[in-house]
Design a protein around this motif. Sequence first.
Motif, mmCIF file in Angstrom:
data_model
loop_
_atom_site.group_PDB
_atom_site.id
_atom_site.type_symbol
_atom_site.label_atom_id
_atom_site.label_comp_id
_atom_site.label_asym_id
_atom_site.label_seq_id
_atom_site.Cartn_x
_atom_site.Cartn_y
_atom_site.Cartn_z
ATOM 1 N N VAL A 209 26.937 28.809 -8.030
ATOM 2 C CA VAL A 209 25.991 28.686 -9.029
ATOM 3 C C VAL A 209 25.718 27.272 -9.057
ATOM 4 C CG1 VAL A 209 26.765 30.413 -10.348
ATOM 5 C CG2 VAL A 209 27.936 28.532 -10.586
ATOM 6 N N THR A 210 24.528 26.888 -9.068
ATOM 7 C CA THR A 210 24.035 25.485 -8.960
ATOM 8 C C THR A 210 22.821 25.019 -10.038
ATOM 9 O OG1 THR A 210 22.067 26.050 -7.499
ATOM 10 C CG2 THR A 210 24.232 25.189 -6.411
ATOM 11 N N GLU A 211 22.475 26.045 -10.819
ATOM 12 C CA GLU A 211 21.446 26.030 -11.895
ATOM 13 C C GLU A 211 22.072 26.519 -13.305
ATOM 14 O OE1 GLU A 211 17.257 26.267 -9.488
ATOM 15 O OE2 GLU A 211 18.397 28.246 -9.859
ATOM 16 N N ALA A 212 21.679 25.706 -14.428
ATOM 17 C CA ALA A 212 22.140 26.456 -15.576
ATOM 18 C C ALA A 212 20.973 26.112 -16.504
ATOM 19 C CB ALA A 212 23.045 25.236 -16.066
ATOM 20 N N LEU A 213 21.035 27.219 -17.432
ATOM 21 C CA LEU A 213 19.790 27.396 -18.412
ATOM 22 C C LEU A 213 20.649 27.907 -19.511
ATOM 23 C CD1 LEU A 213 18.266 30.630 -18.491
ATOM 24 C CD2 LEU A 213 18.342 29.840 -16.134
ATOM 25 N N LEU A 214 19.552 27.755 -20.802
ATOM 26 C CA LEU A 214 20.062 28.242 -22.151
ATOM 27 C C LEU A 214 18.623 29.422 -22.602
ATOM 28 C CD1 LEU A 214 21.049 25.321 -24.123
ATOM 29 C CD2 LEU A 214 22.645 27.051 -22.775
ATOM 30 N N SER A 215 19.227 30.342 -23.302
ATOM 31 C CA SER A 215 18.062 31.546 -23.766
ATOM 32 C C SER A 215 18.671 31.679 -25.088
ATOM 33 C CB SER A 215 17.952 32.632 -22.894
ATOM 34 O OG SER A 215 19.104 33.212 -22.689
ATOM 35 N N ILE A 216 17.538 32.165 -25.766
ATOM 36 C CA ILE A 216 17.848 32.561 -27.238
ATOM 37 C C ILE A 216 17.444 34.173 -27.421
ATOM 38 C CG2 ILE A 216 15.859 31.556 -28.087
ATOM 39 C CD1 ILE A 216 19.182 31.531 -29.931
ATOM 40 N N THR A 217 18.400 34.920 -27.873
ATOM 41 C CA THR A 217 17.985 36.428 -28.088
ATOM 42 C C THR A 217 16.632 36.629 -28.908
ATOM 43 O OG1 THR A 217 19.280 36.766 -29.703
ATOM 44 C CG2 THR A 217 20.267 37.281 -27.578
ATOM 45 N N ASP B 4 11.627 30.863 -25.361
ATOM 46 C CA ASP B 4 12.949 31.077 -25.482
ATOM 47 C C ASP B 4 14.019 30.652 -24.562
ATOM 48 O OD1 ASP B 4 11.758 32.905 -23.744
ATOM 49 O OD2 ASP B 4 12.765 34.642 -24.625
ATOM 50 N N VAL B 5 13.810 29.811 -23.392
ATOM 51 C CA VAL B 5 14.460 29.420 -22.439
ATOM 52 C C VAL B 5 14.255 28.037 -22.297
ATOM 53 C CG1 VAL B 5 14.941 29.727 -19.749
ATOM 54 C CG2 VAL B 5 14.118 31.797 -21.021
ATOM 55 N N ILE B 6 15.313 27.468 -21.875
ATOM 56 C CA ILE B 6 15.106 25.931 -21.346
ATOM 57 C C ILE B 6 16.281 25.617 -20.552
ATOM 58 C CG2 ILE B 6 14.293 24.915 -23.497
ATOM 59 C CD1 ILE B 6 17.132 24.373 -24.548
ATOM 60 N N PHE B 7 15.900 24.761 -19.450
ATOM 61 C CA PHE B 7 16.807 24.346 -18.466
ATOM 62 C C PHE B 7 17.416 22.906 -18.384
ATOM 63 C CE2 PHE B 7 13.814 27.510 -17.025
ATOM 64 C CZ PHE B 7 14.248 28.440 -16.051
ATOM 65 N N PHE B 8 18.537 23.011 -17.862
ATOM 66 C CA PHE B 8 19.360 21.573 -17.814
ATOM 67 C C PHE B 8 18.600 20.962 -16.676
ATOM 68 C CE2 PHE B 8 22.454 24.302 -20.285
ATOM 69 C CZ PHE B 8 23.036 23.209 -21.229
ATOM 70 N N ASP B 9 18.243 19.566 -16.788
ATOM 71 C CA ASP B 9 18.190 18.696 -15.962
ATOM 72 C C ASP B 9 19.083 18.317 -15.008
ATOM 73 O OD1 ASP B 9 15.372 18.726 -16.878
ATOM 74 O OD2 ASP B 9 15.751 16.822 -18.027
ATOM 75 N N GLN B 10 20.400 18.193 -15.749
ATOM 76 C CA GLN B 10 21.583 17.861 -14.742
ATOM 77 C C GLN B 10 22.643 19.065 -14.884
ATOM 78 O OE1 GLN B 10 22.163 15.100 -13.022
ATOM 79 N NE2 GLN B 10 20.030 14.456 -13.802
ATOM 80 N N SER B 11 22.158 19.978 -14.216
ATOM 81 C CA SER B 11 22.855 21.474 -14.170
ATOM 82 C C SER B 11 24.317 21.373 -13.313
ATOM 83 C CB SER B 11 22.313 22.472 -13.281
ATOM 84 O OG SER B 11 20.947 22.938 -13.874
ATOM 85 N N SER B 12 24.676 20.358 -12.411
ATOM 86 C CA SER B 12 25.656 20.218 -11.956
ATOM 87 C C SER B 12 26.814 19.673 -12.682
ATOM 88 C CB SER B 12 25.714 19.401 -10.484
ATOM 89 O OG SER B 12 25.176 17.928 -11.013
ATOM 90 N N SER B 13 26.512 18.526 -13.816
ATOM 91 C CA SER B 13 27.330 18.143 -14.712
ATOM 92 C C SER B 13 27.828 19.143 -15.655
ATOM 93 C CB SER B 13 26.694 16.825 -15.200
ATOM 94 O OG SER B 13 27.471 16.582 -16.305
#
Length: 173
Positions: free
Chosen positions: A81-89, A126-135
């Motif tokens: 896994v290399t990417e991280a994101l948040l979503s809200i239901t 309803d979705v946002i992405f981490f700019d620094q996913s690895s951290s």
Amino acid sequence: MKRLLCFIALMGLSQPLFASPWVASYDNDEMRGTARKFLQNESSNDVQFEFPYNGGSKMVITLRSKKIELKSGQKPEDLKVTEALLSITKGQFICHSFNDCQVAVKFDDGKIQKYSMTEAGDGSSDVIFFDQSSSFIKNVQSHKNLIIEAEFYQAGARQFKFDLDGMNVSQKN
């Protein structure tokens, strides 16, 4: 009485001793020979927003691999896994390219950290992405608890709690 004890014993064996909050799934494209791995964790609490999002909303952390062509013998489960994101239901994040979009994050009893976020390319709110996913991913793998605070449309800052235990060795990468 013996049957009852037998039934209780069998029920105990059929239930996992430790249920992980992490759920793994895979997107396999057999025609192209590509795959992507997803690990998701839903917040342990829900937040109440006003209409039309009332009824309780949960935040979901998604960790995913890049979509890659599988090599001979490679399994989707082995992807990193290399990417991280948040979503809200139910609800809308406030995150626009023209302002400083961040979430506040606290791992275990550590200091509050700020992570820069990017809105979804398709305009989904309803979705946002981490700019620094690895951290972020590294911290998720090395901690047990997490609180994330994000800004929401007409609701201000709200906090969501996560249990990070249970990412087994094959999921940590």
